[in-house]
Design a protein around this motif. Structure first.
Motif, PDB file in Angstrom:
ATOM      1  N   GLY A 104       0.478  -2.090   5.903  1.00 19.37           N
ATOM      2  CA  GLY A 104       0.228  -2.387   7.344  1.00 19.37           C
ATOM      3  C   GLY A 104      -1.264  -2.692   7.460  1.00 19.37           C
ATOM      4  N   LEU A 105      -2.236  -2.046   6.844  1.00 19.75           N
ATOM      5  CA  LEU A 105      -3.513  -2.252   6.919  1.00 19.75           C
ATOM      6  C   LEU A 105      -3.946  -3.622   6.509  1.00 19.75           C
ATOM      7  CD1 LEU A 105      -5.068   1.409   5.999  1.00 19.75           C
ATOM      8  CD2 LEU A 105      -4.668   0.236   8.299  1.00 19.75           C
ATOM      9  N   ILE A 106      -3.360  -4.059   5.210  1.00 24.47           N
ATOM     10  CA  ILE A 106      -3.775  -5.122   4.449  1.00 24.47           C
ATOM     11  C   ILE A 106      -3.107  -6.226   5.775  1.00 24.47           C
ATOM     12  CG2 ILE A 106      -2.971  -6.726   2.993  1.00 24.47           C
ATOM     13  CD1 ILE A 106      -3.048  -4.146   0.993  1.00 24.47           C
ATOM     14  N   SER A 107      -2.407  -6.245   6.363  1.00 27.49           N
ATOM     15  CA  SER A 107      -1.718  -7.354   7.066  1.00 27.49           C
ATOM     16  C   SER A 107      -2.358  -7.362   8.410  1.00 27.49           C
ATOM     17  CB  SER A 107      -0.214  -7.048   7.199  1.00 27.49           C
ATOM     18  OG  SER A 107       0.237  -5.836   8.049  1.00 27.49           O
ATOM     19  N   ASP A 108      -3.620  -6.711   8.835  1.00 30.30           N
ATOM     20  CA  ASP A 108      -4.196  -6.760  10.167  1.00 30.30           C
ATOM     21  C   ASP A 108      -4.690  -8.095   9.964  1.00 30.30           C
ATOM     22  OD1 ASP A 108      -6.352  -6.421  11.972  1.00 30.30           O
ATOM     23  OD2 ASP A 108      -6.210  -4.405  11.648  1.00 30.30           O
ATOM     24  N   LYS A 109      -4.111  -8.738  10.983  1.00 29.01           N
ATOM     25  CA  LYS A 109      -4.729 -10.141  11.351  1.00 29.01           C
ATOM     26  C   LYS A 109      -6.195 -10.415  11.703  1.00 29.01           C
ATOM     27  CE  LYS A 109      -1.309 -11.159  14.249  1.00 29.01           C
ATOM     28  NZ  LYS A 109      -0.771 -11.782  15.445  1.00 29.01           N
ATOM     29  N   THR A 110      -6.757  -9.424  12.338  1.00 30.50           N
ATOM     30  CA  THR A 110      -8.074  -9.471  12.933  1.00 30.50           C
ATOM     31  C   THR A 110      -8.925  -9.427  11.544  1.00 30.50           C
ATOM     32  OG1 THR A 110      -7.444  -8.373  14.621  1.00 30.50           O
ATOM     33  CG2 THR A 110     -10.005  -8.378  14.318  1.00 30.50           C
ATOM     34  N   HIS A 111      -8.857  -8.507  10.789  1.00 32.74           N
ATOM     35  CA  HIS A 111      -9.428  -8.520   9.421  1.00 32.74           C
ATOM     36  C   HIS A 111      -9.454  -9.933   8.896  1.00 32.74           C
ATOM     37  CE1 HIS A 111      -9.443  -3.873   9.569  1.00 32.74           C
ATOM     38  NE2 HIS A 111      -9.984  -4.394  10.692  1.00 32.74           N
ATOM     39  N   GLN A 112      -8.139 -10.282   8.581  1.00 35.23           N
ATOM     40  CA  GLN A 112      -7.911 -11.523   7.907  1.00 35.23           C
ATOM     41  C   GLN A 112      -8.581 -12.750   8.446  1.00 35.23           C
ATOM     42  OE1 GLN A 112      -3.984 -12.068   7.018  1.00 35.23           O
ATOM     43  NE2 GLN A 112      -3.481  -9.886   6.261  1.00 35.23           N
ATOM     44  N   ILE A 113      -8.503 -13.042   9.782  1.00 37.03           N
ATOM     45  CA  ILE A 113      -9.044 -14.012  10.352  1.00 37.03           C
ATOM     46  C   ILE A 113     -10.625 -14.032  10.304  1.00 37.03           C
ATOM     47  CG2 ILE A 113      -9.326 -15.151  12.843  1.00 37.03           C
ATOM     48  CD1 ILE A 113      -6.397 -14.291  13.397  1.00 37.03           C
ATOM     49  N   ILE A 173      -7.221   7.940  12.266  1.00 42.02           N
ATOM     50  CA  ILE A 173      -5.528   8.514  12.116  1.00 42.02           C
ATOM     51  C   ILE A 173      -4.860   8.116  13.479  1.00 42.02           C
ATOM     52  CG2 ILE A 173      -6.117  10.858  12.716  1.00 42.02           C
ATOM     53  CD1 ILE A 173      -3.507   9.412  10.275  1.00 42.02           C
ATOM     54  N   ASN A 174      -5.535   8.478  14.815  1.00 38.55           N
ATOM     55  CA  ASN A 174      -4.950   8.014  16.036  1.00 38.55           C
ATOM     56  C   ASN A 174      -4.480   6.595  16.105  1.00 38.55           C
ATOM     57  OD1 ASN A 174      -5.211  10.678  16.677  1.00 38.55           O
ATOM     58  ND2 ASN A 174      -6.985  10.663  17.941  1.00 38.55           N
ATOM     59  N   ASN A 175      -5.329   5.638  15.684  1.00 35.41           N
ATOM     60  CA  ASN A 175      -4.911   4.399  15.657  1.00 35.41           C
ATOM     61  C   ASN A 175      -3.979   3.978  14.897  1.00 35.41           C
ATOM     62  OD1 ASN A 175      -6.955   3.671  17.789  1.00 35.41           O
ATOM     63  ND2 ASN A 175      -8.634   3.526  16.370  1.00 35.41           N
ATOM     64  N   ILE A 180       1.796   2.570  13.921  1.00 33.68           N
ATOM     65  CA  ILE A 180       3.094   2.639  13.154  1.00 33.68           C
ATOM     66  C   ILE A 180       4.306   3.099  14.536  1.00 33.68           C
ATOM     67  CG2 ILE A 180       4.374   4.284  11.802  1.00 33.68           C
ATOM     68  CD1 ILE A 180       1.556   4.773  10.219  1.00 33.68           C
ATOM     69  N   TYR A 181       3.819   3.752  15.410  1.00 31.69           N
ATOM     70  CA  TYR A 181       4.759   4.321  16.475  1.00 31.69           C
ATOM     71  C   TYR A 181       5.079   2.842  16.961  1.00 31.69           C
ATOM     72  CZ  TYR A 181       6.388   6.218  20.762  1.00 31.69           C
ATOM     73  OH  TYR A 181       7.224   6.446  21.977  1.00 31.69           O
ATOM     74  N   GLY A 286       8.625  -3.508  10.288  1.00 33.73           N
ATOM     75  CA  GLY A 286       9.316  -4.424  11.237  1.00 33.73           C
ATOM     76  C   GLY A 286      10.415  -4.704  11.002  1.00 33.73           C
ATOM     77  N   ASP A 287      10.899  -4.566   9.685  1.00 34.84           N
ATOM     78  CA  ASP A 287      12.273  -4.644   9.114  1.00 34.84           C
ATOM     79  C   ASP A 287      13.248  -3.371   9.004  1.00 34.84           C
ATOM     80  OD1 ASP A 287      11.875  -7.637   8.868  1.00 34.84           O
ATOM     81  OD2 ASP A 287      10.751  -6.990   6.947  1.00 34.84           O
ATOM     82  N   ASN A 288      12.491  -2.214   8.683  1.00 34.98           N
ATOM     83  CA  ASN A 288      13.082  -1.103   8.488  1.00 34.98           C
ATOM     84  C   ASN A 288      12.247   0.115   9.508  1.00 34.98           C
ATOM     85  OD1 ASN A 288      14.578   1.046   7.660  1.00 34.98           O
ATOM     86  ND2 ASN A 288      13.468   1.112   5.669  1.00 34.98           N
ATOM     87  N   TYR A 289      12.823   0.642  10.498  1.00 35.22           N
ATOM     88  CA  TYR A 289      12.197   1.482  11.333  1.00 35.22           C
ATOM     89  C   TYR A 289      12.082   3.004  10.542  1.00 35.22           C
ATOM     90  CZ  TYR A 289      16.660   3.728  12.382  1.00 35.22           C
ATOM     91  OH  TYR A 289      17.790   4.334  12.463  1.00 35.22           O
ATOM     92  N   ILE A 290      12.966   3.230   9.605  1.00 31.74           N
ATOM     93  CA  ILE A 290      13.019   4.177   8.779  1.00 31.74           C
ATOM     94  C   ILE A 290      11.737   4.660   8.236  1.00 31.74           C
ATOM     95  CG2 ILE A 290      14.179   5.512   7.162  1.00 31.74           C
ATOM     96  CD1 ILE A 290      15.704   5.357   9.345  1.00 31.74           C
ATOM     97  N   LEU A 291      11.238   3.645   7.655  1.00 29.77           N
ATOM     98  CA  LEU A 291       9.648   3.607   6.928  1.00 29.77           C
ATOM     99  C   LEU A 291       8.669   4.226   7.828  1.00 29.77           C
ATOM    100  CD1 LEU A 291       8.167   2.886   4.668  1.00 29.77           C
ATOM    101  CD2 LEU A 291       7.610   0.810   5.725  1.00 29.77           C
ATOM    102  N   ALA A 292       8.839   4.178   8.951  1.00 28.31           N
ATOM    103  CA  ALA A 292       7.742   4.931   9.994  1.00 28.31           C
ATOM    104  C   ALA A 292       7.902   6.337   9.912  1.00 28.31           C
ATOM    105  CB  ALA A 292       8.008   4.439  11.517  1.00 28.31           C
ATOM    106  N   PHE A 293       9.231   6.931   9.779  1.00 29.44           N
ATOM    107  CA  PHE A 293       9.307   8.238   9.435  1.00 29.44           C
ATOM    108  C   PHE A 293       8.742   8.807   8.259  1.00 29.44           C
ATOM    109  CE2 PHE A 293      12.561   7.174  12.922  1.00 29.44           C
ATOM    110  CZ  PHE A 293      12.548   8.300  13.609  1.00 29.44           C
ATOM    111  N   LYS A 294       9.185   7.845   7.213  1.00 31.62           N
ATOM    112  CA  LYS A 294       8.616   8.222   5.876  1.00 31.62           C
ATOM    113  C   LYS A 294       6.884   8.178   5.954  1.00 31.62           C
ATOM    114  CE  LYS A 294      12.236   5.829   3.358  1.00 31.62           C
ATOM    115  NZ  LYS A 294      12.462   4.805   2.379  1.00 31.62           N
ATOM    116  N   GLN A 295       6.403   7.073   6.747  1.00 31.91           N
ATOM    117  CA  GLN A 295       4.920   7.281   6.643  1.00 31.91           C
ATOM    118  C   GLN A 295       4.346   8.497   7.404  1.00 31.91           C
ATOM    119  OE1 GLN A 295       3.589   3.171   8.238  1.00 31.91           O
ATOM    120  NE2 GLN A 295       4.110   2.433   6.138  1.00 31.91           N
TER     121      GLN A 295
END
Length: 429
Positions: A104-113, A173-175, A180-181, A286-295
Motif C-alpha cells: 500500500g505504501l509503495i503504490s502511493d501515487k503521490t510519491h511515485q509521481i 499510524i493514524n494516516n 486501510i479503512y 481493493g480486491d480483498n477486504y479481508i486483508l484490511a482485517f489482517k493488516q
C-alpha cells in the motif's frame, strides 16, 4: 473480448502498485518532451522569442552548459535523497507496524509521481544538453528549451518540499490506518450493494454441491479476481451452476479443488472459466477486504510486542477494526450470486464467525495481559452486539468471543482489581 479487457484491467492494477510505474511513465514523457522541443526549436521559436523578450533567454553557450549541468547534478542528488527517504519509510513501517503495509505504501501515487517528475526532468535536461554547443550565441541557442528546463527544475524543488511534508505524514499510524479503512470500506460497501434486493429464497434453495464435478486450479497464487459477467454467460451457455471452493484472496494450490460444476464440463469450457479468473503473487485490499482485517490485526499485535510496547497504536487500530466489523455485519455469509432471478454461482467466503475468531485469537494471544486493551476489546464486542438487523449467528459469534476474551484475561491478570474491573465492564454491557 470481455476476458481480454478484464485481464488488461487486472494487469494495469497490478503494475500500478509497483514503485517504478509512474516514474517510468513520467521519465518517458520527459524524453518525448525533449525531442518535441527540438522540433519546435528547428522552427525558429527561440530566435523569435529572443527578439521579443531578450531578458528571458541565456545569451552564451558556456553559461547554458553550466546552468543545465548544475540542474542535472542537483536533481540527481535530490532524487537519490528522496528515494532514500522512501526506503526509510518502508523500513520503519515494516519494523514498527507490519510488512503487509508495504504494498500500500509503495503504490502511493503521490510519491511515485514526484519521483517520476525528478527523473523526467533529468532526462529532459540531459537531452536538451546534447543540443547545446559552447560556441552557440543567443540566436542559435535552444533558448526556449533551456528556459523550460530551468522551469522544470524549479518545479522539482517545490515538489521536493511537498514530498518531505507528505512522507512525514505517510509514516504516521493514524494516516496508515485511515487509508486501510477507507479502501476496505469502499470494497465492502460495493459488495453489500450487490447483495441488496436479492431474493433470499434463491439463496436458501441453492443445491448441495458435495457430489458435483470437481476441477483443480491450473496454477498456484492468490485468487485475486473473477469476471462474474463472463462466468454467468458460461453458466447460461452450459446450463449449469458453479461453486468456487476457494475464498477470494486465499492462496490457491494446484491439484486441490478450485471449483465444482453441477454438470460435467469439457476441457474447452474449463479453460474458458479459468481464463476469467486471475491469480496473483500478492494481495491488495481493493480486491480483498479481508486483508484490511489482517493488516490491522498485525498492527495491534506488533504494537503490543515487548520490542515496541505501544498500546496507543493498538487502541487506535481497535477503533478502526470495530467500524470495519460493524460494516461487515451488514454483509450476508451466503456468497451466492444471483442474476436475472437465477442463482448461478456460489462463492466460498470467509464467514463472519471465522473472521472474528481469526482476529480475536491473535489479539487475545498477545494482548490478554494488558487490562486497558482488554477493556477496549470488551467495548468493541459489546458495541458489535448492539448492531441492529444482523444475522443471529453473528451475535452468537460475538458472545462466544466475548466469553473467551474474559476467560483468557482472568487467567493472565495477577491483580484482583484488574480482574474485577473487566468483570464489571462485561456485566455492565
Amino acid at each position: 473480448m470481455k476476458t481480454l479487457f478484464i485481464r488488461i484491467i487486472t494487469f494495469f492494477n497490478t503494475v500500478r502498485s509497483k514503485i517504478a510505474f509512474y516514474p517510468t511513465l513520467v521519465a518517458l514523457g520527459g524524453v518525448i518532451t525533449a525531442f518535441g522541443m527540438m522540433i519546435i526549436e528547428n522552427e525558429g521559436v527561440s530566435r523569435a522569442l529572443v527578439e521579443s523578450f531578450p531578458k528571458l533567454l541565456i545569451e552564451d553557450g558556456d553559461t547554458a552548459l553550466t546552468i543545465m549541468s548544475a540542474c542535472i547534478g542537483g536533481l540527481i542528488s535530490m532524487m537519490v535523497f528522496s528515494f532514500s527517504m522512501v526506503m526509510l519509510l518502508l523500513s520503519q513501517a515494516s519494523s514498527n507496524f507490519s510488512p503487509r503495509l508495504l504494498p500500500g505504501l509503495i503504490s502511493d501515487k503521490t510519491h511515485q509521481i514526484i519521483l517520476g517528475l525528478y527523473l523526467g526532468t533529468i532526462m529532459y535536461n540531459i537531452f536538451t544538453l546534447f543540443s547545446i554547443e559552447p560556441t552557440d550565441e543567443k540566436y542559435t541557442l535552444p533558448g526556449l528549451s533551456i528556459l523550460f528546463g530551468i522551469f522544470l527544475t524549479i518545479l522539482c524543488l517545490c515538489a521536493f518540499i511537498y514530498f518531505i511534508h507528505n512522507i512525514s505524514q505517510s509514516i504516521q499510524i493514524n494516516n496508515i490506518l485511515d487509508t486501510i479503512y477507507d479502501t476496505s470500506k469502499e470494497r465492502l460497501n460495493a459488495i453489500i450493494e450487490k447483495e441488496k434486493s436479492k431474493d433470499t429464497s434463491l439463496i436458501e434453495n441453492f443445491p448441495d454441491t458435495e457430489n458435483w464435478h470437481s476441477y483443480t486450479a491450473p496454477e498456484t497464487g492468490y485468487f485475486q479476481n473473477i469476471s462474474f459477467s463472463n462466468i454467468q454467460d458460461i453458466c447460461e451457455e452450459q446450463k449449469t451452476k458453479l461453486h468456487v471452493t476457494v475464498p477470494q484472496g486465499v492462496f490457491a494450490l494446484q491439484h486441490r479443488t478450485f471449483f465444482k460444476s453441477e454438470k460435467e464440463l469439457d476441457e474447452e469450457t474449463i479453460n474458458k472459466i479459468f481464463s476469467n479468473i486471475n491469480f496473483a503473487r500478492g494481495e491488495l485490499i481493493g480486491d480483498n477486504y479481508i486483508l484490511a482485517f489482517k493488516q490491522m490485526t498485525e498492527i495491534i499485535v506488533k504494537a503490543m510486542s515487548p520490542g515496541i510496547n505501544d498500546p496507543g497504536t493498538a487502541i487506535n487500530a481497535i477503533d478502526y477494526i470495530t467500524e470495519l466489523f460493524a460494516l461487515r455485519m451488514k454483509k450476508r455469509d451466503s456468497g451466492i450470486l444471483i442474476s436475472n432471478d437465477v442463482a448461478f454461482l456460489k462463492m466460498a467466503i470467509v464467514t463472519f464467525r471465522e473472521l472474528l475468531y481469526n482476529v480475536m485469537a491473535s489479539i487475545r494471544t498477545y494482548c490478554k495481559h494488558d487490562p486497558i486493551i482488554v477493556q477496549k476489546l470488551i467495548l468493541m464486542l459489546t458495541y458489535l452486539k448492539e448492531q441492529k438487523g444482523c444475522d443471529a449467528s453473528y451475535t452468537e459469534a460475538i458472545t462466544t468471543e466475548l466469553e473467551n476474551l474474559i476467560i483468557d484475561a482472568e487467567r493472565s491478570f495477577e491483580n484482583e482489581y484488574d480482574i474485577q474491573a473487566i468483570r464489571n465492564l462485561s456485566e455492565l454491557n
